[in-house]
Design an enzyme around this catalytic site. Structure first.
Site, short mmCIF file in Angstrom:
data_model
loop_
_atom_site.label_atom_id
_atom_site.label_comp_id
_atom_site.label_asym_id
_atom_site.label_seq_id
_atom_site.Cartn_x
_atom_site.Cartn_y
_atom_site.Cartn_z
N ASP A 34 34.52 69.89 16.75
CA ASP A 34 34.98 68.67 16.05
C ASP A 34 35.06 67.46 16.98
O ASP A 34 35.49 66.38 16.58
CB ASP A 34 36.33 68.91 15.38
CG ASP A 34 37.43 69.23 16.39
OD1 ASP A 34 37.12 69.33 17.60
OD2 ASP A 34 38.60 69.37 15.97
N GLY A 35 34.70 67.64 18.27
CA GLY A 35 34.69 66.50 19.19
C GLY A 35 35.88 66.44 20.13
O GLY A 35 35.91 65.61 21.05
N GLU A 36 36.91 67.30 19.92
CA GLU A 36 38.07 67.27 20.82
C GLU A 36 37.71 67.88 22.17
O GLU A 36 36.86 68.75 22.26
CB GLU A 36 39.24 68.03 20.19
CG GLU A 36 39.81 67.31 18.97
CD GLU A 36 41.01 68.04 18.36
OE1 GLU A 36 41.37 69.14 18.83
OE2 GLU A 36 41.58 67.49 17.39
N ASP A 166 26.40 34.36 36.62
CA ASP A 166 27.30 33.30 36.15
C ASP A 166 28.22 32.87 37.28
O ASP A 166 28.40 33.60 38.26
CB ASP A 166 28.08 33.72 34.89
CG ASP A 166 29.03 34.86 35.14
OD1 ASP A 166 30.13 34.62 35.63
OD2 ASP A 166 28.64 36.01 34.83
N LYS A 189 26.34 30.67 32.70
CA LYS A 189 26.20 31.51 31.50
C LYS A 189 27.25 31.09 30.47
O LYS A 189 28.41 30.91 30.80
CB LYS A 189 26.38 32.98 31.90
CG LYS A 189 26.21 33.96 30.75
CD LYS A 189 26.02 35.38 31.26
CE LYS A 189 27.19 36.26 30.95
NZ LYS A 189 26.98 37.65 31.34
N ARG A 191 28.91 32.13 26.64
CA ARG A 191 29.00 33.22 25.66
C ARG A 191 29.66 32.73 24.37
O ARG A 191 30.69 32.06 24.41
CB ARG A 191 29.82 34.38 26.23
CG ARG A 191 29.89 35.61 25.30
CD ARG A 191 30.75 36.70 25.90
NE ARG A 191 30.19 37.26 27.12
CZ ARG A 191 29.30 38.26 27.15
NH1 ARG A 191 28.87 38.79 26.02
NH2 ARG A 191 28.84 38.71 28.30
N ASP A 216 25.33 41.93 39.89
CA ASP A 216 26.36 41.80 38.84
C ASP A 216 27.28 43.02 38.92
O ASP A 216 26.92 44.03 39.52
CB ASP A 216 25.69 41.72 37.46
CG ASP A 216 26.52 40.91 36.47
OD1 ASP A 216 27.68 40.59 36.78
OD2 ASP A 216 25.99 40.58 35.39
C1 R5P Z 1 29.87 39.82 32.17
O1 R5P Z 1 30.53 38.84 32.48
C2 R5P Z 1 29.46 40.87 33.15
O2 R5P Z 1 29.65 40.49 34.46
C3 R5P Z 1 28.02 41.28 32.93
O3 R5P Z 1 27.19 40.17 33.23
C4 R5P Z 1 27.80 41.68 31.50
O4 R5P Z 1 28.74 42.65 31.11
C5 R5P Z 1 26.41 42.25 31.35
O5 R5P Z 1 26.20 42.56 30.00
P1 R5P Z 1 24.75 42.67 29.43
O6 R5P Z 1 23.97 43.58 30.32
O7 R5P Z 1 24.94 43.23 28.05
O8 R5P Z 1 24.17 41.30 29.38
#
Ligand code: R5P
Length: 291
Positions: A34-36, A166, A189, A191, A216
């Site tokens: 069941d996933g547990e 970013d 960047k 969002r 990143d």
């Molecule tokens: C966001 O601020 C993080 O540092 C990553 O840039 C972000 O989570 C990457 O997400 P994705 O690969 O979906 O663009």
């Protein structure tokens, strides 16, 4: 001190045990139909400082519950102290209220882990360091970016341009720059909080003819890296690589990134995948030795 090999990070835990010489405790685990989750510590933890190594990438909720169960089992079996090493800390991106009606998810996770008996947490490149202020137990963040940069040095790439996708992550590019010895910079960047859609722009970036490594903390859908790679191509970068600590690489992220002209994707074993070319074991071992 003993190392408990959480089922999500058994290989990493094994490496840490080897590097530190600390005794490992394996875990019998299975998922019921069941996933547990069922978990059992296969060793004695009485009067020990127990270090549980368990990442919490997908399926995040199961892995968080497994971490809580392991901590509770260690407590029940009279562990003296419990440290959780959580390489990828799920829900750290929801560290505040962005829109009315939301929850501060990481705060709830922090309370749950403490209630399970965890005394302190060590994590790697948590997305938002402020998220750790929401823990009421000691919570430490360490960076694997220098390790990722060293991978490229070993590959023979020196003085590469370290780019963050970013501005808020410029510190990541700067940590890489300190190892690579080249330049560092960032894209802009934006969002949309409702759709999650992002867009990127380059301002005053000179990457023409250069080798650029996009650093990143997380690569999830790959959208951020694909967008950055497109800009770098337009700006005339000669070679583009990408490195991240947590390679979630959802769906066809890897293919889309490579199709966008990125020559290689490098990640750590915080999230095990074929991009996990850099192990966190030395970094974590060093941290445990200092405890
Ligand atoms: C966001 O601020 C993080 O540092 C990553 O840039 C972000 O989570 C990457 O997400 P994705 O690969 O979906 O663009």
């Amino acid at each position: 001190m003993k190392i408990v090999l959480g089922p999500a990070s058994a290989e990493l835990g094994e490496k840490i045990s080897q590097l530190t010489g600390l005794e490992k405790i394996t875990v019998a685990s299975r998922i019921f139909p069941d996933g547990e989750s069922y978990l059992r510590l296969e060793g004695n933890v009485q009067d020990e400082h127990v270090v549980i190594v368990q990442t919490t990438c997908a399926p995040q909720d199961s892995r968080l519950i497994q971490l809580a169960f392991l901590a509770a089992a260690a407590k029940r079996n009279k562990a003296k102290k419990i440290t959780a090493v959580v390489p990828y800390l799920a829900y750290a991106r929801q560290d505040k209220i962005f829109l009315e009606g939301e929850n501060v998810s990481i705060e709830t996770i922090a309370a749950m882990l403490k209630a399970a008996g965890i005394d302190q947490i060590i994590t790697i490149n948590v997305h938002e360091v402020n998220a750790l202020n929401l823990f009421t137990i000691p919570a430490k963040n360490i960076s694997a970016i220098p390790l990722l940069a060293e991978y490229f040095i070993k590959k023979g790439i020196k003085k590469a341009f370290a780019l963050s996708p970013d501005k808020g992550a410029l510190y990541i590019a700067q940590q890489a720059q300190a190892v690579l010895g080249g330049e560092a910079g960032h894209l802009e960047k934006q969002r949309d909080r409702y759709t999650g859609q992002t867009s990127q722009t380059a301002k005053g970036l000179n990457v023409k003819g250069k080798t650029v490594i996009i650093f990143d903390d997380i690569i999830s859908t790959g959208g951020t890296i694909v967008g950055a790679a497109k800009i770098l191509s337009e700006q005339g970068a000669e070679h583009v690589y990408t490195a991240c600590v947590h390679g979630l690489l959802i769906g066809d992220a890897e293919k889309r990134i490579l199709d966008a002209g990125v020559e290689e994707i490098v990640a750590t074993d915080s999230v095990p995948s074929k991009a996990s070319k850099v192990s966190l074991a030395p970094l974590i071992s060093q941290e445990l030795k200092a405890l």
